[in-house]
Design an enzyme around this catalytic site. Sequence first.
Site, PDB file in Angstrom:
ATOM      1  N   LYS A  64       0.862  -1.189   0.000  1.00  0.00           N
ATOM      2  CA  LYS A  64       0.000   0.000   0.000  1.00  0.00           C
ATOM      3  C   LYS A  64       0.898   1.239   0.000  1.00  0.00           C
ATOM      4  O   LYS A  64       1.972   1.237   0.613  1.00  0.00           O
ATOM      5  CB  LYS A  64      -0.853  -0.045   1.274  1.00  0.00           C
ATOM      6  CG  LYS A  64      -1.582   1.227   1.626  1.00  0.00           C
ATOM      7  CD  LYS A  64      -2.975   1.257   1.044  1.00  0.00           C
ATOM      8  CE  LYS A  64      -3.718   2.562   1.372  1.00  0.00           C
ATOM      9  NZ  LYS A  64      -4.758   2.853   0.378  1.00  0.00           N
ATOM     10  N   GLY A  65       0.473   2.287  -0.685  1.00  0.00           N
ATOM     11  CA  GLY A  65       1.269   3.502  -0.790  1.00  0.00           C
ATOM     12  C   GLY A  65       1.667   4.061   0.561  1.00  0.00           C
ATOM     13  O   GLY A  65       0.869   4.087   1.490  1.00  0.00           O
ATOM     14  N   ASN A  88     -13.591   2.962  -5.080  1.00  0.00           N
ATOM     15  CA  ASN A  88     -13.005   3.287  -3.784  1.00  0.00           C
ATOM     16  C   ASN A  88     -12.472   4.704  -3.807  1.00  0.00           C
ATOM     17  O   ASN A  88     -12.050   5.217  -4.840  1.00  0.00           O
ATOM     18  CB  ASN A  88     -11.873   2.309  -3.419  1.00  0.00           C
ATOM     19  CG  ASN A  88     -10.528   2.762  -3.934  1.00  0.00           C
ATOM     20  OD1 ASN A  88      -9.886   3.629  -3.333  1.00  0.00           O
ATOM     21  ND2 ASN A  88     -10.106   2.213  -5.062  1.00  0.00           N
ATOM     22  N   GLY A  91      -8.278   7.435  -0.207  1.00  0.00           N
ATOM     23  CA  GLY A  91      -7.502   8.652   0.015  1.00  0.00           C
ATOM     24  C   GLY A  91      -6.118   8.387   0.571  1.00  0.00           C
ATOM     25  O   GLY A  91      -5.570   9.201   1.321  1.00  0.00           O
ATOM     26  N   LEU A  92      -5.552   7.229   0.220  1.00  0.00           N
ATOM     27  CA  LEU A  92      -4.158   6.904   0.556  1.00  0.00           C
ATOM     28  C   LEU A  92      -3.851   6.963   2.045  1.00  0.00           C
ATOM     29  O   LEU A  92      -2.783   7.403   2.454  1.00  0.00           O
ATOM     30  CB  LEU A  92      -3.185   7.796  -0.234  1.00  0.00           C
ATOM     31  CG  LEU A  92      -3.142   7.535  -1.744  1.00  0.00           C
ATOM     32  CD1 LEU A  92      -2.284   8.578  -2.447  1.00  0.00           C
ATOM     33  CD2 LEU A  92      -2.608   6.140  -2.042  1.00  0.00           C
ATOM     34  N   CYS A 149      -3.214   8.195  -8.230  1.00  0.00           N
ATOM     35  CA  CYS A 149      -4.368   7.990  -7.350  1.00  0.00           C
ATOM     36  C   CYS A 149      -5.389   9.089  -7.620  1.00  0.00           C
ATOM     37  O   CYS A 149      -5.066  10.266  -7.512  1.00  0.00           O
ATOM     38  CB  CYS A 149      -3.968   8.025  -5.878  1.00  0.00           C
ATOM     39  SG  CYS A 149      -5.421   7.911  -4.810  1.00  0.00           S
ATOM     40  N   ASN A 211      -3.968   2.193 -12.967  1.00  0.00           N
ATOM     41  CA  ASN A 211      -4.610   2.542 -11.716  1.00  0.00           C
ATOM     42  C   ASN A 211      -6.119   2.570 -11.996  1.00  0.00           C
ATOM     43  O   ASN A 211      -6.552   2.270 -13.109  1.00  0.00           O
ATOM     44  CB  ASN A 211      -4.083   3.908 -11.232  1.00  0.00           C
ATOM     45  CG  ASN A 211      -4.202   4.052  -9.712  1.00  0.00           C
ATOM     46  OD1 ASN A 211      -5.208   3.648  -9.125  1.00  0.00           O
ATOM     47  ND2 ASN A 211      -3.200   4.621  -9.085  1.00  0.00           N
ATOM     48  N   GLY A 284      -5.517  -7.113  -8.045  1.00  0.00           N
ATOM     49  CA  GLY A 284      -5.960  -5.976  -7.244  1.00  0.00           C
ATOM     50  C   GLY A 284      -7.251  -6.232  -6.515  1.00  0.00           C
ATOM     51  O   GLY A 284      -7.297  -7.008  -5.553  1.00  0.00           O
TER      52      GLY A 284
END
Lengths: 321, 264
Positions: A64-65, A88, A91-92, A149, A211, A284
């Site tokens: 994950k980022g 989704n 929001g990182l 993103c 993405n 994913g």
Amino acid sequence: MQIFLGESIAGQSAIGRGMDMNTQITIAGVDFKNPVMTASGTFGSGMEYADFVDLNKLGAVVTKGVASVPWPGNPVPRVAEVYGGMLNAIGLQNPGIDVFLQRDIPFLKQFDTKIIVNVCGKTVEDYVEVVERLGEEPAVSMLEINVSCPNVKEGAIAFGQKTEALYGITREVKRHAKQPVIMKLSPNVADIGEMARAAEAAGADALSMINTITGMKIDIHRRKFALANKTGGLSGPAIKPVAVRMIYQAAQAVKIPIIGMGGIADGEDAVEFLLAGASAVSVGAMNFVDPYTTEKVIRGIEEYLETYHIEDVRELIGAVR
Amino acid sequence: MKKRVSARILSQREMENGIFDLWLNPMEPGFAEAVSPGQFVGVYTKDRSKLLPRPISICEVSGDRSSLRLVYRRGGTNTGTYSLSLLDGQTCGTVDILGPLGNGFPVEKGKGKKTLIIGGGIGIPPLVELSKRLEARNQIVIGYRDRTQTFLARDLEDHGKLFLATEDGSRGTKGNVVDAVRENQLGADIIYACGPMPMLRAVKALAAELKIPAYISLEEHMACGVGACLGCVVKTKEVHPHTNVNNARICTDGPVFEADQVEI
């Protein structure tokens, strides 16, 4: 006497009776035991899925980022189901690089799989800070730079939709990175070939795509947006044809390898991505649907190779033109 | 340990309009036995266009610990954006489930105490197994819209003193569950609750007023159900040790939280 263990050893899979099969691939000098990875944001840092799959079997875990500081992410609802997929707008959310290096990397190091860390940021300096911190961690094989993103207002996609911005950040990251750099591209652009060329020209070692595609869902009963963020990223099998098309176009435009993703659910899907020009694939949203999907994809690719008597998975890469 | 398993459908019937009562026998030894009250399972539908497993709370474990009871609302808006029926009224065959997921209610904290078990609408099902397992003096307060929907009231009656509230006053106290607590002047040492968010907010306030702990079960739109996607979060008072921000994952860190630890 020969004992058949039924295990894959260093990319040499022996599921066929006596058939020698190579599933190993190489991207930017990094060897992967098979071409199956996890798409960033769908697998945490592997911890949550270690209950279901043997992480040793994966080509790589793409985390994950992670940003230079913790990010709280967006308000809820953050997810909504749609036909054949989901939206989704997380929001990182991430714990920041400090906790990530103290907790997540040591966890992943226990496994015989490659570690690719996805990096996010709001400014070029943010990205560079994380890239430099990760440079001190030799267990990290590659960096994936998230410039795509769609769910955060600053950074991320702001760098991924204009060729000049993408070129600039790729250059800057490459100047500071110790590991090979993968630029994760957005599908929300007019000309994917142009974006791919900009990243390649700036020195990217590889690309990953796609993405999520920006989407929206409205709850007609409540007359409200399904997501608090109004828009979200569409993923899942619904986007697979878009991903295949874009990977094909990017593969025609550049020479650097591409890691393909977008709704992959089984080995046949993965083969389709390889044929379109991807050198590896990531699972994913389907991890959320069936936590065993990664292993299923690996087995499915092996079965395909066996069925068609193909000895080396690399023969599939870009084989359809 | 969490697993995806097939389960035999032992029975399924519509208890009340849109409320389904489903008994499942997971074909995995020890699966049902390991369930604690307040945990949930992800249920896979047969509709291939709807991919994500539906998070549904476990209502009850059978006496022999082999089977699970799920009571769910078809097309309930709070179980996500899931608009189709779960199994299309299927009464036999098998269904896949993922679980057991989440952390249940702290049953041991209620031992020997006077409890208030509060539920509203489709939040009521997990309270059945909870009240069954609690070795306590249970006072169960449940709220419904009106008297046409009083599902599980009979089941709960066996496990404590039952108080009802209906919005229109057609059964029990007119009003909500907190009105019923006040009308009956119920005191307690600990509260357990599951229900819609406005009810849980009222329960949180009630617990603060009575200065007693409350454990509330939250729900949110979920994707993975196993803590990876960060889709279902709740704001927390303190920085959460896993997320390192003021957020906890409802599916894995919950769904049961101590009320004063979450910002709802």
